[in-house]
Design a protein around this motif. Structure first.
Motif, PDB file in Angstrom:
ATOM      1  N   SER A  70      16.774  17.471 -29.332  1.00 23.04           N
ATOM      2  CA  SER A  70      16.859  18.044 -27.984  1.00 23.04           C
ATOM      3  C   SER A  70      15.981  17.264 -27.008  1.00 23.04           C
ATOM      4  N   VAL A 114      24.757  24.029 -17.187  1.00 25.87           N
ATOM      5  CA  VAL A 114      25.613  24.906 -16.372  1.00 25.87           C
ATOM      6  C   VAL A 114      25.012  25.059 -14.971  1.00 25.87           C
ATOM      7  N   SER A 152      22.916  33.220 -20.774  1.00 30.96           N
ATOM      8  CA  SER A 152      23.189  32.321 -21.880  1.00 30.96           C
ATOM      9  C   SER A 152      22.528  32.902 -23.121  1.00 30.96           C
ATOM     10  N   ALA A 204      30.314  23.936 -19.346  1.00 32.82           N
ATOM     11  CA  ALA A 204      29.950  23.849 -17.926  1.00 32.82           C
ATOM     12  C   ALA A 204      31.182  23.623 -17.040  1.00 32.82           C
TER      13      ALA A 204
HETATM   14 CO1  HCB Z   1      18.062  26.575 -32.214  1.00 32.33          CO
HETATM   15  N1  HCB Z   1      19.418  27.603 -33.173  1.00 32.33           N
HETATM   16  N2  HCB Z   1      16.674  27.788 -32.830  1.00 32.33           N
HETATM   17  N3  HCB Z   1      16.879  25.407 -31.247  1.00 32.33           N
HETATM   18  N4  HCB Z   1      19.502  25.403 -31.958  1.00 32.33           N
HETATM   19  C1  HCB Z   1      20.820  27.222 -32.956  1.00 32.33           C
HETATM   20  C2  HCB Z   1      21.354  27.943 -31.736  1.00 32.33           C
HETATM   21  C3  HCB Z   1      21.501  27.736 -34.306  1.00 32.33           C
HETATM   22  C4  HCB Z   1      22.981  28.118 -34.141  1.00 32.33           C
HETATM   23  C5  HCB Z   1      21.337  26.666 -35.403  1.00 32.33           C
HETATM   24  C6  HCB Z   1      21.985  27.094 -36.706  1.00 32.33           C
HETATM   25  O1  HCB Z   1      21.432  27.859 -37.453  1.00 32.33           O
HETATM   26  N5  HCB Z   1      23.167  26.577 -36.964  1.00 32.33           N
HETATM   27  C7  HCB Z   1      20.572  28.943 -34.701  1.00 32.33           C
HETATM   28  C8  HCB Z   1      21.016  30.340 -34.235  1.00 32.33           C
HETATM   29  C9  HCB Z   1      21.632  31.135 -35.363  1.00 32.33           C
HETATM   30  C10 HCB Z   1      22.043  32.511 -34.929  1.00 32.33           C
HETATM   31  O2  HCB Z   1      22.980  32.679 -34.217  1.00 32.33           O
HETATM   32  N6  HCB Z   1      21.349  33.523 -35.363  1.00 32.33           N
HETATM   33  C11 HCB Z   1      19.236  28.529 -34.087  1.00 32.33           C
HETATM   34  C12 HCB Z   1      17.976  29.080 -34.475  1.00 32.33           C
HETATM   35  C13 HCB Z   1      18.029  30.044 -35.652  1.00 32.33           C
HETATM   36  C14 HCB Z   1      16.770  28.760 -33.811  1.00 32.33           C
HETATM   37  C15 HCB Z   1      15.362  29.310 -34.083  1.00 32.33           C
HETATM   38  C16 HCB Z   1      15.283  30.808 -34.404  1.00 32.33           C
HETATM   39  C17 HCB Z   1      14.792  28.461 -35.241  1.00 32.33           C
HETATM   40  C18 HCB Z   1      13.433  28.895 -35.766  1.00 32.33           C
HETATM   41  O3  HCB Z   1      12.483  28.950 -35.040  1.00 32.33           O
HETATM   42  N7  HCB Z   1      13.451  29.197 -37.030  1.00 32.33           N
HETATM   43  C19 HCB Z   1      14.626  28.973 -32.760  1.00 32.33           C
HETATM   44  C20 HCB Z   1      14.864  30.017 -31.635  1.00 32.33           C
HETATM   45  C21 HCB Z   1      13.707  30.889 -31.303  1.00 32.33           C
HETATM   46  C22 HCB Z   1      14.072  31.797 -30.125  1.00 32.33           C
HETATM   47  O4  HCB Z   1      14.917  31.530 -29.307  1.00 32.33           O
HETATM   48  N8  HCB Z   1      13.411  32.913 -30.044  1.00 32.33           N
HETATM   49  C23 HCB Z   1      15.386  27.761 -32.342  1.00 32.33           C
HETATM   50  C24 HCB Z   1      14.818  26.756 -31.574  1.00 32.33           C
HETATM   51  C25 HCB Z   1      15.506  25.632 -31.122  1.00 32.33           C
HETATM   52  C26 HCB Z   1      14.830  24.461 -30.420  1.00 32.33           C
HETATM   53  C27 HCB Z   1      13.646  24.850 -29.553  1.00 32.33           C
HETATM   54  C28 HCB Z   1      14.379  23.499 -31.478  1.00 32.33           C
HETATM   55  C29 HCB Z   1      16.059  23.805 -29.674  1.00 32.33           C
HETATM   56  C30 HCB Z   1      16.231  24.328 -28.232  1.00 32.33           C
HETATM   57  C31 HCB Z   1      15.631  23.401 -27.201  1.00 32.33           C
HETATM   58  C32 HCB Z   1      15.982  23.845 -25.806  1.00 32.33           C
HETATM   59  O5  HCB Z   1      17.014  24.440 -25.543  1.00 32.33           O
HETATM   60  N9  HCB Z   1      15.096  23.534 -24.878  1.00 32.33           N
HETATM   61  C33 HCB Z   1      17.244  24.314 -30.507  1.00 32.33           C
HETATM   62  C34 HCB Z   1      18.540  23.734 -30.478  1.00 32.33           C
HETATM   63  C35 HCB Z   1      18.689  22.485 -29.646  1.00 32.33           C
HETATM   64  C36 HCB Z   1      19.641  24.292 -31.205  1.00 32.33           C
HETATM   65  C37 HCB Z   1      21.062  23.713 -31.397  1.00 32.33           C
HETATM   66  C38 HCB Z   1      20.992  22.607 -32.433  1.00 32.33           C
HETATM   67  C39 HCB Z   1      21.752  23.147 -30.194  1.00 32.33           C
HETATM   68  C40 HCB Z   1      21.846  24.059 -28.962  1.00 32.33           C
HETATM   69  C41 HCB Z   1      22.234  23.215 -27.777  1.00 32.33           C
HETATM   70  O6  HCB Z   1      21.391  22.843 -26.993  1.00 32.33           O
HETATM   71  N10 HCB Z   1      23.533  22.813 -27.701  1.00 32.33           N
HETATM   72  C42 HCB Z   1      21.815  24.993 -31.906  1.00 32.33           C
HETATM   73  C43 HCB Z   1      23.084  24.728 -32.743  1.00 32.33           C
HETATM   74  C44 HCB Z   1      24.357  24.979 -31.993  1.00 32.33           C
HETATM   75  O7  HCB Z   1      24.403  25.586 -30.944  1.00 32.33           O
HETATM   76  N11 HCB Z   1      25.434  24.565 -32.588  1.00 32.33           N
HETATM   77  C45 HCB Z   1      20.724  25.706 -32.708  1.00 32.33           C
HETATM   78  C46 HCB Z   1      24.035  21.924 -26.652  1.00 32.33           C
HETATM   79  C47 HCB Z   1      24.390  22.731 -25.394  1.00 32.33           C
HETATM   80  C48 HCB Z   1      24.877  21.776 -24.314  1.00 32.33           C
HETATM   81  O8  HCB Z   1      25.461  23.616 -25.738  1.00 32.33           O
HETATM   82  O9  HCB Z   1      26.423  25.842 -26.326  1.00 32.33           O
HETATM   83  O10 HCB Z   1      24.013  25.662 -25.463  1.00 32.33           O
HETATM   84  P1  HCB Z   1      25.408  25.187 -25.454  1.00 32.33           P
HETATM   85  O11 HCB Z   1      25.872  25.307 -23.920  1.00 32.33           O
HETATM   86  C49 HCB Z   1      27.205  25.067 -23.442  1.00 32.33           C
HETATM   87  C50 HCB Z   1      28.126  26.294 -23.525  1.00 32.33           C
HETATM   88  O12 HCB Z   1      27.808  27.218 -24.530  1.00 32.33           O
HETATM   89  C51 HCB Z   1      28.113  26.871 -22.124  1.00 32.33           C
HETATM   90  O13 HCB Z   1      27.970  25.710 -21.309  1.00 32.33           O
HETATM   91  C52 HCB Z   1      27.033  24.822 -21.946  1.00 32.33           C
HETATM   92  C53 HCB Z   1      27.291  23.416 -21.478  1.00 32.33           C
HETATM   93  O14 HCB Z   1      28.614  22.994 -21.767  1.00 32.33           O
HETATM   94  N12 HCB Z   1      27.066  27.844 -21.753  1.00 32.33           N
HETATM   95  C54 HCB Z   1      27.242  28.831 -20.792  1.00 32.33           C
HETATM   96  C55 HCB Z   1      25.797  27.932 -22.189  1.00 32.33           C
HETATM   97  N13 HCB Z   1      25.150  28.919 -21.590  1.00 32.33           N
HETATM   98  C56 HCB Z   1      25.995  29.498 -20.718  1.00 32.33           C
HETATM   99  C57 HCB Z   1      25.807  30.580 -19.868  1.00 32.33           C
HETATM  100  C58 HCB Z   1      26.870  31.015 -19.101  1.00 32.33           C
HETATM  101  O15 HCB Z   1      26.715  32.067 -18.304  1.00 32.33           O
HETATM  102  C59 HCB Z   1      28.111  30.341 -19.181  1.00 32.33           C
HETATM  103  C60 HCB Z   1      28.297  29.260 -20.028  1.00 32.33           C
END
Ligand code: HCB
Length: 215
Positions: A70, A114, A152, A204
């Motif tokens: 990230s 977004v 989000s 987005a």
């Molecule tokens: Co994070 N994480 N994470 N994470 N993380 C996910 C989301 C998991 C799915 C990974 C997995 O297990 N496969 C998972 C969630 C599982 C679940 O559903 N229960 C997860 C987890 C578990 C966690 C922690 C709990 C891990 C831990 O500490 N043990 C922790 C969260 C703690 C908390 O929130 N309280 C955590 C932390 C992190 C970071 C910090 C390392 C990092 C975030 C950095 C940051 O955002 N500044 C991170 C990341 C990067 C991810 C993954 C790998 C990517 C997310 C991402 O940025 N995608 C993610 C895996 C995944 O999603 N496949 C993983 C890229 C963006 C561009 O896509 O979908 O967010 P997007 O947004 C799109 C779309 O959805 C839409 O438009 C966007 C642009 O096209 N959209 C909206 C988004 N928001 C919108 C709002 C609207 O109103 C409309 C449209």
């Protein structure tokens, strides 16, 4: 010289290699080659983040890798910032959008994209950041007279908080005049229908198209 497809593929690889310098360099190379910043974000950087997420889930990558990926993505997106802003200005004052990542959730990359794309499309965006209390969304919507409240949620454990947005906007008496929008990786059109949200934003581009249609 690299083709546009190769530059985008290399940008994706830079994220998968956790390399912020290379991601920034490739973002610049993409701009110099005339590739749209939206294209590089969606097909390069975001595609890589999806793969990182899949590997994290499969247990082949760990949290430090996700953090490093990230950071690399942020370095690339930063270079694209001025070019993204230049795309803007087509229609100022389309409407006011309050947006943020829902309470309990710190994921911000998708929400940031977004918010940026909505600004570019001429919306007035109030970005509340991440882990935003439900009550803060409602207060901000009241304060600015928002047409849209967008949340989000990236986790199945936090998307349930989007229900609270529906309820608290109703309690505040402003739900009828405010459209709600939900998005984030686990969120679907079915979920939006189930909780009574007005708009589901898949990405987005989809958000911008749907809000432009509405306003
Ligand atoms: Co994070 N994480 N994470 N994470 N993380 C996910 C989301 C998991 C799915 C990974 C997995 O297990 N496969 C998972 C969630 C599982 C679940 O559903 N229960 C997860 C987890 C578990 C966690 C922690 C709990 C891990 C831990 O500490 N043990 C922790 C969260 C703690 C908390 O929130 N309280 C955590 C932390 C992190 C970071 C910090 C390392 C990092 C975030 C950095 C940051 O955002 N500044 C991170 C990341 C990067 C991810 C993954 C790998 C990517 C997310 C991402 O940025 N995608 C993610 C895996 C995944 O999603 N496949 C993983 C890229 C963006 C561009 O896509 O979908 O967010 P997007 O947004 C799109 C779309 O959805 C839409 O438009 C966007 C642009 O096209 N959209 C909206 C988004 N928001 C919108 C709002 C609207 O109103 C409309 C449209």
């Amino acid at each position: 010289m690299a083709t546009n497809e190769e530059i985008i593929a290399n940008a994706k690889a830079a994220i998968l290699d956790f390399d912020p310098e290379l991601a920034a360099e490739l973002a610049q190379e993409a701009l110099d080659a005339g590739i749209s910043p939206v294209d590089i974000i969606e097909n390069g950087f975001t595609a890589a983040m999806t793969e990182v997420g899949d590997q994290f889930e499969a247990g082949t990558l760990f949290l430090p890798h996700v953090i490093a990926a990230s950071e690399a993505m942020s370095a690339g997106v930063e270079v694209l910032g001025p070019a993204l802003e230049k795309l803007g200005g087509e229609s100022e004052g389309r409407g006011k959008v309050v947006i943020g990542t829902i309470e309990g959730d710190i994921h911000s990359i998708g929400k940031d994209i977004v918010a940026t794309m909505l600004k570019i499309a001429g919306f007035q965006v109030f970005d509340m950041g991440r882990d935003v209390l439900i009550n803060d969304f409602v207060e901000k919507a009241k304060e600015v007279g928002a047409q849209v409240v967008g949340t989000s949620a990236l986790m199945t454990t936090t998307m349930v908080n989007q229900i609270q947005i529906e309820e608290q906007l109703k309690e505040a008496g402003i739900r009828e005049n405010t459209k709600t929008m939900v998005g984030g990786a686990p969120v679907t059109q079915d979920w939006a229908d189930q909780i009574g949200a007005d708009i589901y934003g898949e990405n987005a581009g989809d958000v911008v198209n749907k809000l432009k249609e509405l306003f």
